[in-house]
Write a protein that holds these residues in place. Sequence first.
Motif, PDB file in Angstrom:
ATOM      1  N   GLY A  36      -3.491   3.746  -4.373  1.00 37.40           N
ATOM      2  CA  GLY A  36      -2.729   4.594  -3.450  1.00 37.40           C
ATOM      3  C   GLY A  36      -3.495   5.852  -3.080  1.00 37.40           C
ATOM      4  O   GLY A  36      -3.512   6.261  -1.920  1.00 37.40           O
ATOM      5  N   LEU A  37      -4.133   6.429  -4.066  1.00 37.52           N
ATOM      6  CA  LEU A  37      -4.882   7.672  -3.806  1.00 37.52           C
ATOM      7  C   LEU A  37      -6.025   7.415  -2.841  1.00 37.52           C
ATOM      8  O   LEU A  37      -6.319   8.221  -1.961  1.00 37.52           O
ATOM      9  N   LYS A  51      -4.383   6.464   0.937  1.00 39.05           N
ATOM     10  CA  LYS A  51      -3.472   7.364   1.661  1.00 39.05           C
ATOM     11  C   LYS A  51      -4.057   7.964   2.938  1.00 39.05           C
ATOM     12  O   LYS A  51      -3.462   7.846   4.017  1.00 39.05           O
ATOM     13  N   LEU A  76       0.839  -1.210   0.000  1.00 35.85           N
ATOM     14  CA  LEU A  76       0.000   0.000   0.000  1.00 35.85           C
ATOM     15  C   LEU A  76       0.869   1.253   0.000  1.00 35.85           C
ATOM     16  O   LEU A  76       0.570   2.214  -0.708  1.00 35.85           O
ATOM     17  N   ARG A  77       1.972   1.241   0.774  1.00 35.31           N
ATOM     18  CA  ARG A  77       2.863   2.417   0.788  1.00 35.31           C
ATOM     19  C   ARG A  77       3.464   2.644  -0.611  1.00 35.31           C
ATOM     20  O   ARG A  77       3.606   3.774  -1.057  1.00 35.31           O
ATOM     21  N   VAL A  82       0.831   4.237  -2.682  1.00 39.79           N
ATOM     22  CA  VAL A  82       0.696   5.661  -2.325  1.00 39.79           C
ATOM     23  C   VAL A  82       1.829   6.452  -2.979  1.00 39.79           C
ATOM     24  O   VAL A  82       1.607   7.484  -3.612  1.00 39.79           O
ATOM     25  N   ASP A 102      -2.759   7.272   6.716  1.00 37.44           N
ATOM     26  CA  ASP A 102      -2.176   8.364   7.508  1.00 37.44           C
ATOM     27  C   ASP A 102      -2.911   8.529   8.839  1.00 37.44           C
ATOM     28  O   ASP A 102      -2.318   8.935   9.841  1.00 37.44           O
ATOM     29  N   GLY A 121       1.364   6.922  -6.552  1.00 36.84           N
ATOM     30  CA  GLY A 121       0.166   7.700  -6.906  1.00 36.84           C
ATOM     31  C   GLY A 121      -0.833   6.923  -7.744  1.00 36.84           C
ATOM     32  O   GLY A 121      -1.555   7.496  -8.562  1.00 36.84           O
TER      33      GLY A 121
END
Length: 193
Positions: A46-47, A50, A35-36, A39, A54, A42
């Motif tokens: 990921g979008l 994020k 997943l990182r 992100v 976070d 992009g």
Amino acid sequence: MRLIFLGPPGAGKGTQATRIVAKHGIPQLSTGDMLRAAVAAGTPVGLKAKAVMDAGGLVSDEIVIGIVADRIEEADAKKGFILDGFPRTLAQAEALDAMLAEKGLKLDKVLELKVDQSKLVDRIVRRAEEAKAAGQPVRKDDDPEIFKTRLEAYNRDTAIVAPYYDKRGQLTLIDGMQPIDHVTGAIEQALAG
Ligand code: AMP
């Protein structure tokens, strides 16, 4: 060999999985790392992921299950894998069962790293300090406040995953409070047994 590492954030799943990978030559499939990477790149996944990541929440089952389904199709995962950070919900565990059943594959072991949750915040703070000292990026969610949310998500949604495997006799408990090398030794012993 197909393994799952369970345990709360900061329990040492990633550290231990890296060691087992080196010894057994099977890939570590960390949904957090995947997943990182999404992100950072992009991508549409990921979008979507994020903000949730976070904030310390869980990314939707649909997204995570999709990522894992694609990843276990890759050539390096044919001889086995270690799942690190997946499944994190009952729905993910059931989806994994269905994926494996469809391929006629079975899990070999599910290892749960048992830790004292009151010690985990210290570990996370240390992980962030070590990353900073090594000039590596510090994870945004390795922050004491966000960590609390991650631990809540674990206790609410993920803690029930271990009993799911235990009922089938697939679960092995590992004392994750021992020094790192001892934890690795206990895991190797469990894998040999
Ligand atoms: P980790 O690196 O395993 O601590 O994961 C970092 C973050 O990625 C988590 O706090 C979640 O936001 C997300 N994540 C990783 N794996 C999963 C999963 N199996 N299900 C839902 N969210 C996940």
